[in-house]
Enzyme design. Sequence first.
Site, PDB file in Angstrom:
ATOM      1  N   LYS A 177       0.805  -1.229   0.000  1.00 39.35           N
ATOM      2  CA  LYS A 177       0.000   0.000   0.000  1.00 39.35           C
ATOM      3  C   LYS A 177       0.837   1.278   0.000  1.00 39.35           C
ATOM      4  O   LYS A 177       0.408   2.301  -0.526  1.00 39.35           O
ATOM      5  CB  LYS A 177      -0.936   0.024   1.215  1.00 39.35           C
ATOM      6  CG  LYS A 177      -0.246   0.213   2.556  1.00 39.35           C
ATOM      7  CD  LYS A 177      -1.249   0.167   3.703  1.00 39.35           C
ATOM      8  CE  LYS A 177      -0.568   0.370   5.053  1.00 39.35           C
ATOM      9  NZ  LYS A 177      -0.152   1.774   5.256  1.00 39.35           N
ATOM     10  N   ARG A 232      -5.119   2.246  17.898  1.00 33.63           N
ATOM     11  CA  ARG A 232      -5.720   2.158  16.576  1.00 33.63           C
ATOM     12  C   ARG A 232      -6.673   0.980  16.638  1.00 33.63           C
ATOM     13  O   ARG A 232      -7.533   0.929  17.512  1.00 33.63           O
ATOM     14  CB  ARG A 232      -4.656   2.033  15.478  1.00 33.63           C
ATOM     15  CG  ARG A 232      -5.198   2.497  14.104  1.00 33.63           C
ATOM     16  CD  ARG A 232      -4.181   2.460  13.000  1.00 33.63           C
ATOM     17  NE  ARG A 232      -3.928   1.102  12.517  1.00 33.63           N
ATOM     18  CZ  ARG A 232      -3.216   0.828  11.433  1.00 33.63           C
ATOM     19  NH1 ARG A 232      -2.669   1.798  10.736  1.00 33.63           N
ATOM     20  NH2 ARG A 232      -3.036  -0.426  11.046  1.00 33.63           N
TER      21      ARG A 232
END
Length: 358
Positions: free
Chosen positions: A36, A131
């Site tokens: 990514k 997160r």
Amino acid sequence: MSYPLLRVHLDVMECNINRIVSKCAEHGISVWAVTKGLSCPLELARRLSGTKITALADSRIMNISRMKKDGIKAPFALIRIPMRSEIEDVIALADYSLVSDMGTLELMSKECESKRKEHSVLIMADMGDLREGFWPDEAEAIAAGLKKLSPALKIAGIGVNYGCASGVLPSKESMARFLSFGEKIESELGRKLEIFSGGATTRSLIAIDGGLFPKRINNLRIGEGYLLGSDKSSGVIVPWLRQDTMELEAELVEVRRKPTKPIGEIGRDAFGNVPHFEDRGNRFRGILAIGRQDVNIGGLTPLDDGVEIITASSDHLLVDIEDCQKRHKVGDILRFSLDYPAMLSSSTSPYVTKIYEG
């Protein structure tokens, strides 16, 4: 040639991933190559699929779809926790996914059952970075929910993330808590888990020889390490990896001697900042045809001697070229190395040409 241009050296990245795989194998750790950071170019994915990584990992299901349509042969992992709106595609296209919500797991279980298709998940644990992930003390309750899911949704293991949201670094203490989280789930399920994924590049590669990971940690998800040879969260380069993986090239559209201190009252620039400039007298300055719409300017480092970045607007990058040995002229090309945010933004920008070499 169309500029600005991101020149990517696939052979150097392949060298890096091979070194990482070899180093990790010494500790019984497999590697998922994360694509990514460079926006998943197919040229890179094809190269990676020929190495000894155990999966290609990306955060966008559309990138996994592109790789599969291109005929790339590898297990695929979705490493952004799935949206409920994309579960059908996740089950159809990915072999693995990282999940941190019980309701999402239940929907994935139903989709697997409906389509008669197996899919593997890693249950994410939050070890302080805040997160994604379940809290460690939820292990028993999570396992109770996992027992109710279809066998087609395989609970392959557990995973953890560090550094990306809050900058929290992995430690031996948090690794021990992570291990305990997985062992509690194993105890409730009555079987061993296959994968204990101990994080990504963050501190992993620079500390892998220092006993950071318990023996059961057997997987890492690596992107920045092979893409840039660095570890931004720890603020270091990885000494046994190469950093010459890519450079950004931009063309000079103006070269002129000008004052270094603006003339007139200083207000806010186009991005709401009040800039400060040191008066260094008149100096040669250049304007490059690249700006904040193309790349995160703060992540660029000039590769040409004597070049200093001054500031940037959305479309122009101002540089001081007074101290360059070469007297630059309009049309010349200047080169820059990139950090992770600069790589991410330039690889995503449609205004930056990409060339994959090696």
